[in-house]
Design a protein around this motif. Structure first.
Motif, PDB file in Angstrom:
ATOM      1  N   ILE A 112      15.262   9.567  -0.806  1.00 19.37           N
ATOM      2  CA  ILE A 112      14.026   8.789  -0.812  1.00 19.37           C
ATOM      3  C   ILE A 112      13.005   9.550  -1.654  1.00 19.37           C
ATOM      4  O   ILE A 112      12.851  10.766  -1.513  1.00 19.37           O
ATOM      5  N   HIS A 114       9.928  10.042  -1.662  1.00 22.62           N
ATOM      6  CA  HIS A 114       8.918  10.894  -1.017  1.00 22.62           C
ATOM      7  C   HIS A 114       9.548  12.084  -0.294  1.00 22.62           C
ATOM      8  O   HIS A 114       8.843  12.927   0.250  1.00 22.62           O
ATOM      9  N   ASP A 133       4.212   2.950  -4.652  1.00 21.39           N
ATOM     10  CA  ASP A 133       4.660   2.754  -3.284  1.00 21.39           C
ATOM     11  C   ASP A 133       3.596   3.327  -2.353  1.00 21.39           C
ATOM     12  O   ASP A 133       3.135   4.450  -2.561  1.00 21.39           O
ATOM     13  N   HIS A 135       3.583   4.610   0.542  1.00 25.59           N
ATOM     14  CA  HIS A 135       3.822   5.821   1.340  1.00 25.59           C
ATOM     15  C   HIS A 135       3.824   7.109   0.524  1.00 25.59           C
ATOM     16  O   HIS A 135       4.224   8.176   1.016  1.00 25.59           O
ATOM     17  N   SER A 351      14.208   7.068   7.110  1.00 22.34           N
ATOM     18  CA  SER A 351      12.987   6.719   6.365  1.00 22.34           C
ATOM     19  C   SER A 351      12.186   7.939   5.928  1.00 22.34           C
ATOM     20  O   SER A 351      12.382   9.040   6.429  1.00 22.34           O
ATOM     21  N   CYS A 412      16.520   4.444   1.614  1.00 17.95           N
ATOM     22  CA  CYS A 412      15.520   3.832   2.495  1.00 17.95           C
ATOM     23  C   CYS A 412      16.193   3.103   3.656  1.00 17.95           C
ATOM     24  O   CYS A 412      15.630   2.963   4.734  1.00 17.95           O
ATOM     25  N   CYS A 415      14.804   0.864   6.779  1.00 16.56           N
ATOM     26  CA  CYS A 415      13.338   0.844   6.829  1.00 16.56           C
ATOM     27  C   CYS A 415      12.816  -0.498   6.337  1.00 16.56           C
ATOM     28  O   CYS A 415      11.785  -0.976   6.789  1.00 16.56           O
ATOM     29  N   ASN A 434       8.092   3.368   9.573  1.00 14.85           N
ATOM     30  CA  ASN A 434       6.632   3.330   9.640  1.00 14.85           C
ATOM     31  C   ASN A 434       6.016   1.938   9.743  1.00 14.85           C
ATOM     32  O   ASN A 434       4.827   1.801   9.953  1.00 14.85           O
ATOM     33  N   ARG A 440      10.380  -7.040   8.600  1.00 21.50           N
ATOM     34  CA  ARG A 440      10.416  -5.847   7.750  1.00 21.50           C
ATOM     35  C   ARG A 440      11.824  -5.239   7.662  1.00 21.50           C
ATOM     36  O   ARG A 440      12.290  -4.852   6.603  1.00 21.50           O
TER      37      ARG A 440
HETATM   38  S1  SF4 Z   1      11.099   1.647   2.044  1.00 15.99           S
HETATM   39 FE1  SF4 Z   1      10.694   2.894   3.847  1.00 15.99          FE
HETATM   40  S2  SF4 Z   1      11.763   4.798   3.488  1.00 15.99           S
HETATM   41 FE2  SF4 Z   1      11.617   3.767   1.517  1.00 15.99          FE
HETATM   42  S3  SF4 Z   1       9.757   4.607   0.590  1.00 15.99           S
HETATM   43 FE3  SF4 Z   1       9.170   2.691   1.646  1.00 15.99          FE
HETATM   44  S4  SF4 Z   1       8.539   3.341   3.681  1.00 15.99           S
HETATM   45 FE4  SF4 Z   1       9.673   5.040   2.780  1.00 15.99          FE
END
Ligand code: SF4
Lengths: 472, 215
Positions: A112, A114, A133, A135, A351, A412, A415, A434, A440
């Motif tokens: 991922i 992040h 994105d 996050h 996630s 991901c 998530c 999250n 979702r």
């Molecule tokens: S889809 Fe979920 S795991 Fe992937 S970057 Fe977005 S919040 Fe993070």
């Protein structure tokens, strides 16, 4: 004497290229992260205008949202869904055309976006990091200013390595005192969102401080910065300290030797000045936080594991009442029902919020020598290939496997419903992710957000369970 | 970016408030790699029935509004997520100007980034234009960004106001990127200074993932 400044203001000031008036400025970007969903149109724009990527070497791309989390030795051809495959293929083609560093699906570094930025040591204190994105706020755990941008903005960063931005207001969230046993960073951030609401920090950058935050490891800090956006904040930040430096030392792209010493000396100047002023201050007593679990379809619809869903009949405001009714109907929860004991179908441990090695250790500690409850499907999806390898080196994979969990490849995953891992309509999921919005995790799916330890407790009991009751 | 100066075209009436980004473009169409082609998915749920057959009563499915370039709508147009796919879908359908009493912030900003003009007018004036748009004989209007006016079929003009900087950028067809690139010298100077202040922020080789061994 200089005006006292916050961490946010210090990072902002050091990246301001031009003041454009109207409170807008051109902000220099240190790292631009890309993934397959929001980037294709940005590259199209560049091509149409005949523009180049100004600093490809400060850009990093990886595919994570659309990728399957098993059987993918075949790389691109392992992606069954043609649209997903096209998005990933397009990312690969764009990176090749514009010389952008790319982490292929088959690389042991894939993960991922992040999670791999920090792992590589690309996420450093005092830097500005952007990605298409929301996050992206995760990276603020290192004292970076990191936030999500739109596709036109991504194109702007590709072309100029800068971004037109307005300065945000600042909010200090101080969490003092010691956390109770079984209470984690995820519970802190769910508690904060429950307290201030999903719009509570709109227009603000949150700085988390206080001794409960200082006491967190980097994984925990990333978890609470990750979800700053769920409170409406532009970004979340934590001042770098010895914990940060120790975590970064030796990472592939972290500074080395004398440069490391210089860097650390500079990073020590980043924390907010003593008298720095914030537009808003929220104070929370760590001892009052309990393991949290969401009951509705917004992260603010949250309570303690010992708590109950609200009773809409007691809502005076008709709009509010209708909203609670709608959430309870979607979640199939009776008004006023206790949350502990609700039977679940799926457990998702993964996630960018909670798929680091520390998260997996916490979940494994609960799963060890126990069994996933009959009829429950439980997935462990490491946040990166690196986390997966580390987990295997520590034997976590066998703890999970022998307890009946699936041990999958990084991505991901569940998530969000863009890849094969998704909820079926009506399924109830204990999830470490999250967002619990309608649909979702897959159309009709029902999400309860919680910490990794709480999710593991749900897996082995088949119900939403207070992890503290399983203490050994 | 295509400049927006003066547009004479058919206005379609959409007397609906709170048109959100999911109505404009349902999430399942996010798996696209293009800005183009999204026009077919614009207002998918309103324009087509469950069998993907056009609903004859939806204005954009009827003549002359099938060829609309202007949309007249009600309050809080474009609310919901920040996805740019929503303005892209409108643009791809052919709509370059939206007239409404109010817009959601992010959508409003996204329009300018895509060469589209969102016009904010008082509710009463929107009602007048809505009534015009509803009749084929009066549905043609002229939006003049230079003059900041909308001219009705019978010749009457209605003025509107707009942020002068945004107006100029649309008129010139200058996008934010072109504007920022004009600061090239300052960007380069900042980069030089920052490289001295924080030399440890190094670039990556394009193929680093192949050579970098796990650290
Ligand atoms: S889809 Fe979920 S795991 Fe992937 S970057 Fe977005 S919040 Fe993070």
């Amino acid at each position: 004497m200089n005006e006292p400044r916050t961490l946010y203001e210090k990072v902002w000031d050091s990246h301001q290229v031009v003041d454009l008036g109207n409170g807008e400025c051109l902000l220099h970007v240190d790292r631009h992260l890309l993934y397959e969903v929001t980037s294709p149109q940005a590259f199209d724009g560049l091509r149409e205008a005949g523009r180049r990527v100004r600093r490809p070497e400060l850009t990093l791309a990886v595919a994570d949202h659309n990728v399957p989390t098993q059987d993918r030795a075949g790389g691109l051809s392992a992606i069954a869904d043609p649209e997903s495959r096209l998005q990933v293929a397009t990312l690969e083609r764009n990176c090749a055309e514009f010389d952008i560093p790319y982490v292929p699906l088959t690389s042991p570094r894939q993960g991922i976006v992040h999670i791999i930025g920090p792992e590589l040591g690309l996420t450093l204190p005092g830097t500005v990091i952007v990605c298409g994105d929301s996050h992206t706020s995760t990276h603020g755990a290192f004292g970076a200013l990191a936030f999500g941008i739109g596709t036109s903005e991504a194109e702007h960063v590709l072309a100029t390595q800068t971004l037109v931005q307005k300065r945000s207001r600042t909010m200090l969230v101080r969490v003092d005192g010691a956390l109770g046993v079984g209470v984690t960073a995820k519970d802190i951030v769910l508690h904060v969102i429950g307290a201030i609401g999903t719009g509570g920090a709109t227009g603000h950058v949150i700085e988390y401080a206080g001794d409960a935050i200082r006491a967190l490891d980097m994984a925990g800090r990333m978890t609470i910065c990750n979800m700053a956006i769920e409170a409406g904040a532009r970004a979340g930040m934590i001042a770098p300290d010895e914990t940060t430096f120790a975590w970064l030392a030796g990472l592939p792209f972290a500074p080395k030797g004398t440069e490391w010493d210089e860097a650390v000396a500079q990073w020590r100047t980043l924390p907010s000045d003593l008298d720095a002023a914030y537009d808003r201050v929220v104070e929370i007593d760590a001892a009052s936080i309990e393991p949290m679990v969401t009951w509705g379809t917004s992260p603010e619809a949250v309570t303690t594991i010992g708590g109950h869903a609200p009773d809409p009949a007691r809502e005076a405001d008709p709009r509010q009442r209708a909203q609670v009714e709608r959430m309870l109907a979607y979640m199939d929860i009776a008004p006023g029902a206790a949350l502990a004991g609700l039977p679940i179908d799926i457990v998702f441990i993964g996630s960018c919020t909670n798929a680091r090695i520390e998260d997996l250790r916490a979940a494994a500690a609960v799963a060890r020598d126990r069994q996933v409850a009959p009829g429950v499907r439980a997935l462990v999806v490491p946040g990166s290939g690196q986390v997966k390898a580390q987990g295997e080196a520590e034997g976590l994979d066998s703890v999970f496997r022998s307890a009946g969990f699936e041990w999958r490849d990084a991505g991901c995953s569940m998530c969000l419903g863009l890849n094969p891992d998704r909820l079926q309509p009506g399924q109830r999921c204990a999830s470490t992710s999250n967002r619990n919005f309608e649909g979702r995790q897959g159309p009709g799916g029902r999400t309860h957000l919680m910490s990794p330890a709480m999710a593991a407790a749900a897996a082995v009991t088949g119900r939403l369970t207070d992890v503290r009751a399983l203490a050994r | 970016m295509t400049p927006f100066t003066r547009l004479t075209g058919i206005a379609a009436p959409l007397p609906v408030a709170n048109v959100d980004t999911d109505m404009l473009l349902p999430a399942r169409f996010l798996k696209t790699v293009s800005r183009k082609g999204l026009g077919a998915a614009l207002f998918r749920a309103q324009r087509f029935d469950a069998n993907d057959v056009e609903r004859p009563d939806f204005p954009l499915n009827r003549r002359p509004w099938r060829h609309a370039e202007i949309l007249v709508a009600l309050d809080n147009f474009g609310c919901g997520s920040s996805r740019e796919h929503a303005p892209w879908a409108l643009r791809d359908f052919g709509i370059r100007c939206i007239i409404a009493p109010s817009f959601a912030d992010i959508f409003y900003g996204n329009c300018f980034k895509n060469g589209m003009l969102p016009v904010v007018l008082g509710a009463a004036q929107v009602e007048v234009l809505m009534a015009d748009a509803e009749q084929p004989e009066t549905a043609i209007m002229t939006v003049d960004l230079e003059q900041r006016t909308i001219t009705r079929t019978q010749g009457e003009t209605i003025g509107f106001s707009i942020d002068p900087q945004r107006r100029q950028r649309l008129l010139d067809g200058v996008d934010d990127i072109a504007q920022s690139l004009a600061f090239e010298e300052k960007i380069a100077a900042h980069e030089r200074g920052w490289r001295i202040a924080a030399p440890w922020i190094r670039g990556l080789a394009a193929d680093f993932a192949k050579t970098e061994t796990s650290g």
